[in-house]
Design an enzyme around this catalytic site. Sequence first.
Site, PDB file in Angstrom:
ATOM      1  N   ARG A 176      29.085 116.148  12.525  1.00  0.00           N
ATOM      2  CA  ARG A 176      29.866 116.332  13.752  1.00  0.00           C
ATOM      3  C   ARG A 176      31.325 116.736  13.490  1.00  0.00           C
ATOM      4  O   ARG A 176      31.925 117.490  14.255  1.00  0.00           O
ATOM      5  CB  ARG A 176      29.846 114.983  14.503  1.00  0.00           C
ATOM      6  N   GLU A 212      26.632 120.492  17.585  1.00  0.00           N
ATOM      7  CA  GLU A 212      26.255 120.842  18.960  1.00  0.00           C
ATOM      8  C   GLU A 212      26.052 122.356  19.088  1.00  0.00           C
ATOM      9  O   GLU A 212      26.807 123.068  19.747  1.00  0.00           O
ATOM     10  CB  GLU A 212      27.320 120.281  19.918  1.00  0.00           C
ATOM     11  N   HIS A 245      32.478 120.215  17.931  1.00  0.00           N
ATOM     12  CA  HIS A 245      31.559 119.288  17.255  1.00  0.00           C
ATOM     13  C   HIS A 245      30.472 120.121  16.574  1.00  0.00           C
ATOM     14  O   HIS A 245      29.714 120.831  17.236  1.00  0.00           O
ATOM     15  CB  HIS A 245      30.960 118.296  18.255  1.00  0.00           C
ATOM     16  N   GLU A 283      29.020 119.035  29.133  1.00  0.00           N
ATOM     17  CA  GLU A 283      28.053 118.438  28.204  1.00  0.00           C
ATOM     18  C   GLU A 283      26.727 119.073  28.590  1.00  0.00           C
ATOM     19  O   GLU A 283      26.134 118.739  29.620  1.00  0.00           O
ATOM     20  CB  GLU A 283      27.985 116.914  28.377  1.00  0.00           C
TER      21      GLU A 283
HETATM   22  O1  0X9 Z   1      33.101 112.499  22.768  1.00  0.00           O
HETATM   23  C1  0X9 Z   1      33.402 113.676  22.969  1.00  0.00           C
HETATM   24  O2  0X9 Z   1      34.312 114.234  22.378  1.00  0.00           O
HETATM   25  C2  0X9 Z   1      32.614 114.478  24.011  1.00  0.00           C
HETATM   26  N1  0X9 Z   1      31.258 114.035  24.071  1.00  0.00           N
HETATM   27  S1  0X9 Z   1      30.231 114.389  22.848  1.00  0.00           S
HETATM   28  O3  0X9 Z   1      28.983 113.702  23.120  1.00  0.00           O
HETATM   29  N2  0X9 Z   1      29.926 115.934  22.862  1.00  0.00           N
HETATM   30  O4  0X9 Z   1      30.823 114.020  21.610  1.00  0.00           O
HETATM   31  C3  0X9 Z   1      33.301 114.292  25.349  1.00  0.00           C
HETATM   32  C4  0X9 Z   1      34.522 115.153  25.478  1.00  0.00           C
HETATM   33  C5  0X9 Z   1      35.434 114.683  26.533  1.00  0.00           C
HETATM   34  N3  0X9 Z   1      36.388 115.666  26.917  1.00  0.00           N
HETATM   35  C6  0X9 Z   1      37.710 115.370  27.082  1.00  0.00           C
HETATM   36  N4  0X9 Z   1      38.277 114.418  26.394  1.00  0.00           N
HETATM   37  N5  0X9 Z   1      38.348 116.036  27.959  1.00  0.00           N
HETATM   38 ZN    ZN Z   2      30.796 117.152  21.498  1.00  0.00          ZN
END
Ligand code: 0X9
Ligand code: ZN
Length: 414
Positions: free
Chosen positions: A232, A179, A176, A376
Site C-alpha cells: 500500500r 488499489e 495507495h 472509494e
Molecule cells: O484511508 C485512506 O487513505 C482512504 N481509504 S483507503 O481504504 N483507500 O485506504 C480514505 C481517504 C480519505 N480521504 C481524505 N482524507 N480526504
Molecule cells: Zn486508498
Amino acid sequence: MNTPLTSLVVICAIIVSSYQGKLRYDNYQVYRVIPENVEQLKFLNHLQADPGLRFWREVTTVNRHVDIMVPPDRVNEFLQLIRSKQMKPKTLISNVQDLIDKERGKRNITDEFGWDDYHTLEEINIWLGAIAEQYHDKVTLLKGGSSYEGRPIVGVHVSFAPGNENRSVFIDANIHACEWISSAVATYILNQVLTSTDTNVREVAESHDWYVFPVLNPDGYVYTHLSDRTWRKTRVPYDDGCYGADPNRNWDNHFNEGGASDDPCSDTYAGPEAFSEPMTKSLSEYLLTIGHSLEGYISFHSYHQALLLPYGYTTDHLDNYDELYDVGLKAIDTLSQRYGTQYEIGNVAELMYIASGGSPDWVKGTFGTRITYTYELRDTGKYGFLLPAELIIPTAEETFDSIIRIFQEFAKKP
Ligand code: 0X9
Ligand code: ZN
C-alpha cells in the site's frame, strides 16, 4: 554475442527471478468482523498490533466493520480468539492467492492499451506519452514530481481551449499502491475526455482543463507488480527493517492528528514528519504551481463504494459541505443508474474513519478547491482491492457517468 537464444535465456531468467521474489498468499483468508461494544473494539485494536495479521480495513469505532487478512497457519487460532470475544467472523475471501491469480485479464501481446486488463507502470507511462504525441495540440506530458527510487510521477495536462485554466480538474489515483482499479479508472477518464462523442461529455470535457496523474505512488505500484500485490505504502526504508509511509497520511494538513500510526511497520504509518516522502513532497511542490487554478480535485481509491468529503481528521463539516453533499448525492444516483452499483456518501471521518494528512485534505486546506471528492471505488469486500479485470470497464463507466454529473451540476451554480 547477442543471439535470439541468449536473449530468450535472459528474458526467462528475468521472468524466473521476478516470480521467485513475488510473495504468495496461498490460502490466506480475509475475515470481516464487526465490534459491537467497547470491549470488542479494544480487543481488535490490540490485535491490530500483531504483525502477522494485515488489516485491509482498519479498526475504527463500534459497529464499523474491520477486514483482516489471516495467514493459513493462524486461521484456527484467529477464529478461536474472535469467537472467545463473542464476535462472529464472516469469511470475505477464502484464498487471496486465488483472487490474485484470477485478477488479470486476457490480452494478446499485440493488443493496444485498453481496459480489459491492468497495466504496469511502464505501459501506463508509454500510453501517456503516446497520447501526448497523438493530441499534441491539446495534451502536454508532465512530470509532477519523483519518488524515493527516482521514478517520475507522470501525468498529462489536457487543454481544449484557452480560458478554461481556472476551471481545471486534477485527477489523483493510485496513491495507495495496491488499489489498481484507481489508475485504470483515471486512464479511462482521460481517454473519454479526449475521445467521447457524447454531447454531454464533450460539453463538460471541453469546458475544463484536465490534469490526470494515474499513478501517484510509482515505487509502490511497481512493487505490487513485482513483489507483493498487497503493498500500500511508499518504499522509503525505515526502522525495524520496515518500508514505506502511507502516502495518504503524509501531507501537511493536520499531519498525524488521528487515524495514522507512528509505527513504521504499520500500513498507516504517517512518516517521521509531513512530506517526509519524496513523492508527496515533490507532488505538493508541483501542485503549488497550479493549485490556484483548480476547480476540482478528485482522488481515486478502493474499496468501499463511497463518495467522501474532506476532511479526514475531523467529523466537523467543511465550509461547502452542503453543496458537495447535494451534488454528491446526485452523482451517486447517476452512478447507480448504469449497473445498479450503490454508493454511500459523507465526510471521511463520519462514513469511514478518521484519517489525517490525506492529499485531498491538503489541497482543500491550501487552495480552498471548491469541488473536492475522494472516490472509494468497487467493491465492498467480495474482491477488496483485487477486483477482477473484467470489472474495470463497468467500474470506469459508472464512475465517469458520475464525474460528468458532478461538473454538470456545479456548472449550474453561481
Ligand atoms: O484511508 C485512506 O487513505 C482512504 N481509504 S483507503 O481504504 N483507500 O485506504 C480514505 C481517504 C480519505 N480521504 C481524505 N482524507 N480526504
Ligand atoms: Zn486508498
